[in-house]
Motif scaffolding. Structure first.
Motif, PDB file in Angstrom:
ATOM      1  N   LEU A 100      -6.854  -0.346  15.473  1.00 10.19           N
ATOM      2  CA  LEU A 100      -6.653  -0.048  14.143  1.00 10.19           C
ATOM      3  C   LEU A 100      -5.216  -0.850  13.816  1.00 10.19           C
ATOM      4  CD1 LEU A 100      -7.549   3.609  13.198  1.00 10.19           C
ATOM      5  CD2 LEU A 100      -8.396   1.512  12.185  1.00 10.19           C
ATOM      6  N   LYS A 101      -4.203  -0.683  14.728  1.00 12.84           N
ATOM      7  CA  LYS A 101      -3.066  -1.521  14.666  1.00 12.84           C
ATOM      8  C   LYS A 101      -3.242  -2.848  14.611  1.00 12.84           C
ATOM      9  CE  LYS A 101      -0.130   2.356  16.931  1.00 12.84           C
ATOM     10  NZ  LYS A 101       0.535   2.687  18.292  1.00 12.84           N
ATOM     11  N   LYS A 102      -3.953  -3.521  15.432  1.00 15.00           N
ATOM     12  CA  LYS A 102      -4.343  -4.831  15.688  1.00 15.00           C
ATOM     13  C   LYS A 102      -4.757  -5.347  14.268  1.00 15.00           C
ATOM     14  CE  LYS A 102      -4.461  -5.543  20.527  1.00 15.00           C
ATOM     15  NZ  LYS A 102      -5.184  -5.739  21.601  1.00 15.00           N
ATOM     16  N   ALA A 103      -6.092  -4.435  13.576  1.00 11.12           N
ATOM     17  CA  ALA A 103      -6.536  -4.804  12.636  1.00 11.12           C
ATOM     18  C   ALA A 103      -5.620  -4.740  11.387  1.00 11.12           C
ATOM     19  CB  ALA A 103      -7.678  -3.780  12.413  1.00 11.12           C
ATOM     20  N   ILE A 104      -4.536  -3.974  11.129  1.00 11.18           N
ATOM     21  CA  ILE A 104      -3.526  -3.907  10.357  1.00 11.18           C
ATOM     22  C   ILE A 104      -2.757  -5.229  10.437  1.00 11.18           C
ATOM     23  CG2 ILE A 104      -1.519  -2.632   9.505  1.00 11.18           C
ATOM     24  CD1 ILE A 104      -2.978  -0.070  10.284  1.00 11.18           C
ATOM     25  N   GLU A 105      -2.445  -5.456  11.688  1.00  6.25           N
ATOM     26  CA  GLU A 105      -1.633  -6.696  11.710  1.00  6.25           C
ATOM     27  C   GLU A 105      -2.443  -7.892  11.260  1.00  6.25           C
ATOM     28  OE1 GLU A 105       0.657  -9.050  15.607  1.00  6.25           O
ATOM     29  OE2 GLU A 105       0.088  -7.158  15.548  1.00  6.25           O
ATOM     30  N   THR A 106      -3.397  -8.093  11.648  1.00  9.79           N
ATOM     31  CA  THR A 106      -4.294  -9.031  11.298  1.00  9.79           C
ATOM     32  C   THR A 106      -4.353  -9.181   9.738  1.00  9.79           C
ATOM     33  OG1 THR A 106      -5.522  -9.132  13.436  1.00  9.79           O
ATOM     34  CG2 THR A 106      -6.561 -10.404  11.638  1.00  9.79           C
ATOM     35  N   LEU A 107      -4.739  -8.135   9.110  1.00  6.16           N
ATOM     36  CA  LEU A 107      -4.815  -8.131   7.781  1.00  6.16           C
ATOM     37  C   LEU A 107      -3.342  -8.599   6.931  1.00  6.16           C
ATOM     38  CD1 LEU A 107      -6.949  -5.078   6.966  1.00  6.16           C
ATOM     39  CD2 LEU A 107      -7.810  -7.283   6.854  1.00  6.16           C
ATOM     40  N   SER A 108      -2.420  -7.915   7.540  1.00  5.09           N
ATOM     41  CA  SER A 108      -1.096  -8.197   7.068  1.00  5.09           C
ATOM     42  C   SER A 108      -0.748  -9.669   7.173  1.00  5.09           C
ATOM     43  CB  SER A 108      -0.079  -7.436   7.726  1.00  5.09           C
ATOM     44  OG  SER A 108       1.375  -7.552   7.205  1.00  5.09           O
ATOM     45  N   LEU A 139      -1.918 -15.470   1.139  1.00  8.71           N
ATOM     46  CA  LEU A 139      -2.687 -15.431   0.149  1.00  8.71           C
ATOM     47  C   LEU A 139      -1.638 -14.759  -1.012  1.00  8.71           C
ATOM     48  CD1 LEU A 139      -5.971 -13.295   1.305  1.00  8.71           C
ATOM     49  CD2 LEU A 139      -5.715 -15.703   0.180  1.00  8.71           C
ATOM     50  N   GLN A 140      -0.822 -13.834  -0.696  1.00  7.73           N
ATOM     51  CA  GLN A 140       0.215 -13.352  -1.760  1.00  7.73           C
ATOM     52  C   GLN A 140       1.192 -14.660  -1.993  1.00  7.73           C
ATOM     53  OE1 GLN A 140       2.373 -10.002  -0.186  1.00  7.73           O
ATOM     54  NE2 GLN A 140       2.385  -9.072  -2.016  1.00  7.73           N
ATOM     55  N   ALA A 141       1.342 -15.499  -1.360  1.00  9.90           N
ATOM     56  CA  ALA A 141       2.245 -16.738  -1.747  1.00  9.90           C
ATOM     57  C   ALA A 141       1.229 -17.585  -2.612  1.00  9.90           C
ATOM     58  CB  ALA A 141       2.668 -17.423  -0.511  1.00  9.90           C
ATOM     59  N   LEU A 142       0.159 -17.653  -2.518  1.00 11.70           N
ATOM     60  CA  LEU A 142      -0.785 -18.791  -3.128  1.00 11.70           C
ATOM     61  C   LEU A 142      -1.036 -18.155  -4.481  1.00 11.70           C
ATOM     62  CD1 LEU A 142      -2.906 -19.975  -0.450  1.00 11.70           C
ATOM     63  CD2 LEU A 142      -1.035 -21.152  -1.640  1.00 11.70           C
ATOM     64  N   VAL A 143      -1.183 -16.747  -4.746  1.00 14.51           N
ATOM     65  CA  VAL A 143      -1.629 -16.188  -5.923  1.00 14.51           C
ATOM     66  C   VAL A 143      -0.780 -16.597  -7.084  1.00 14.51           C
ATOM     67  CG1 VAL A 143      -3.445 -14.688  -4.937  1.00 14.51           C
ATOM     68  CG2 VAL A 143      -1.041 -13.829  -5.583  1.00 14.51           C
ATOM     69  N   LYS A 144      -1.401 -16.801  -8.433  1.00 15.16           N
ATOM     70  CA  LYS A 144      -0.450 -17.150  -9.595  1.00 15.16           C
ATOM     71  C   LYS A 144      -0.737 -15.927 -10.667  1.00 15.16           C
ATOM     72  CE  LYS A 144       1.456 -20.592  -7.643  1.00 15.16           C
ATOM     73  NZ  LYS A 144       2.450 -20.183  -6.574  1.00 15.16           N
ATOM     74  N   LYS A 145      -2.125 -15.888 -10.927  1.00 18.79           N
ATOM     75  CA  LYS A 145      -2.522 -14.721 -11.949  1.00 18.79           C
ATOM     76  C   LYS A 145      -1.911 -13.424 -11.653  1.00 18.79           C
ATOM     77  CE  LYS A 145      -6.770 -17.235 -13.148  1.00 18.79           C
ATOM     78  NZ  LYS A 145      -8.167 -17.129 -13.075  1.00 18.79           N
ATOM     79  N   PRO A 146      -1.346 -12.931 -12.739  1.00 14.43           N
ATOM     80  CA  PRO A 146      -1.026 -11.411 -12.741  1.00 14.43           C
ATOM     81  C   PRO A 146      -1.877 -10.428 -11.887  1.00 14.43           C
ATOM     82  CG  PRO A 146      -0.521 -12.481 -14.705  1.00 14.43           C
ATOM     83  CD  PRO A 146      -1.545 -13.384 -14.087  1.00 14.43           C
ATOM     84  N   GLU A 147      -3.150 -10.534 -12.348  1.00 13.67           N
ATOM     85  CA  GLU A 147      -4.320  -9.612 -11.461  1.00 13.67           C
ATOM     86  C   GLU A 147      -4.340  -9.778 -10.324  1.00 13.67           C
ATOM     87  OE1 GLU A 147      -6.717 -12.918 -13.554  1.00 13.67           O
ATOM     88  OE2 GLU A 147      -4.900 -11.790 -14.256  1.00 13.67           O
ATOM     89  N   HIS A 148      -4.238 -11.044  -9.663  1.00 12.78           N
ATOM     90  CA  HIS A 148      -4.296 -11.506  -8.413  1.00 12.78           C
ATOM     91  C   HIS A 148      -2.924 -11.001  -7.509  1.00 12.78           C
ATOM     92  CE1 HIS A 148      -7.158 -14.914  -9.187  1.00 12.78           C
ATOM     93  NE2 HIS A 148      -7.874 -13.661  -9.228  1.00 12.78           N
ATOM     94  N   GLN A 178       0.101  -2.138  -0.193  1.00  7.63           N
ATOM     95  CA  GLN A 178       0.558  -1.010  -0.223  1.00  7.63           C
ATOM     96  C   GLN A 178      -0.419  -0.143   0.519  1.00  7.63           C
ATOM     97  OE1 GLN A 178       0.197   0.603  -4.241  1.00  7.63           O
ATOM     98  NE2 GLN A 178       1.236   2.597  -3.697  1.00  7.63           N
ATOM     99  N   LEU A 179      -1.809  -0.378   0.315  1.00 10.99           N
ATOM    100  CA  LEU A 179      -2.804   0.293   1.135  1.00 10.99           C
ATOM    101  C   LEU A 179      -2.490   0.112   2.615  1.00 10.99           C
ATOM    102  CD1 LEU A 179      -5.934  -0.408  -1.148  1.00 10.99           C
ATOM    103  CD2 LEU A 179      -4.657   1.950  -0.674  1.00 10.99           C
ATOM    104  N   LEU A 180      -2.369  -1.305   2.972  1.00 10.49           N
ATOM    105  CA  LEU A 180      -2.102  -1.489   4.336  1.00 10.49           C
ATOM    106  C   LEU A 180      -1.055  -0.616   4.871  1.00 10.49           C
ATOM    107  CD1 LEU A 180      -2.512  -5.376   4.986  1.00 10.49           C
ATOM    108  CD2 LEU A 180      -3.667  -3.423   5.939  1.00 10.49           C
TER     109      LEU A 180
END
Length: 135
Positions: free
Chosen positions: A65-73, A79-88, A97-99
């Motif tokens: 689980l820790k490795k999965a969290i790290e991978t997802l993070s 992705l967070q740097a690339l998103v521009k639309k407010p909903e994204h 926050q869920l992570l």
């Protein structure tokens, strides 16, 4: 006098026979006790082994689980740097926050299991069957 000696010999023979019978019973009881102790020891070892196996399995799951969290993070950062639309942006923030919540839950689980692992190890070391069952 010969009759008295004969009676005493007969009495001594009966007492010796009873003593031998008691001795034989004691040997049987001792053998049964030994078998019961061996069986109890085997069952305790099996239970202690199961406790250690469960503990190890939980450690493996928590580590995965820790490795999965790290991978997802790590995947979420670009992705967070690339998103521009407010909903994204909002969706990426919600994912982050869920992570964090999942990571905190995994950490709490690991912390909560640590005392139980110590109790299992202590009970195993001290050959404490009741302590092992309670752990």
């Amino acid at each position: 006098r010969l009759v008295d000696v004969t009676k005493e010999m007969e009495s001594a023979r009966e007492k010796a026979s009873k003593a031998q019978e008691l001795y034989d019973r004691a040997k049987v009881a001792q053998a049964q006790n030994y078998y019961m102790m061996q069986e109890a020891d085997r069952q305790f070892s099996d239970a202690a082994g199961a406790g250690v196996s469960v503990s190890s399995a939980v450690d493996v799951v928590l580590e995965a689980l820790k490795k999965a969290i790290e991978t997802l993070s790590n995947a979420l950062d670009p992705l967070q740097a690339l998103v521009k639309k407010p909903e994204h942006v909002a969706a990426a923030e919600k994912s982050r926050q869920l992570l964090r919540q999942i990571e905190a839950s995994v950490q709490r689980s690991a912390s909560a299991l640590a005392p139980a692992k110590k109790r299992v190890a202590s009970a195993k070391e001290g050959r404490d069957a009741k302590g092992l069952a309670n752990a």
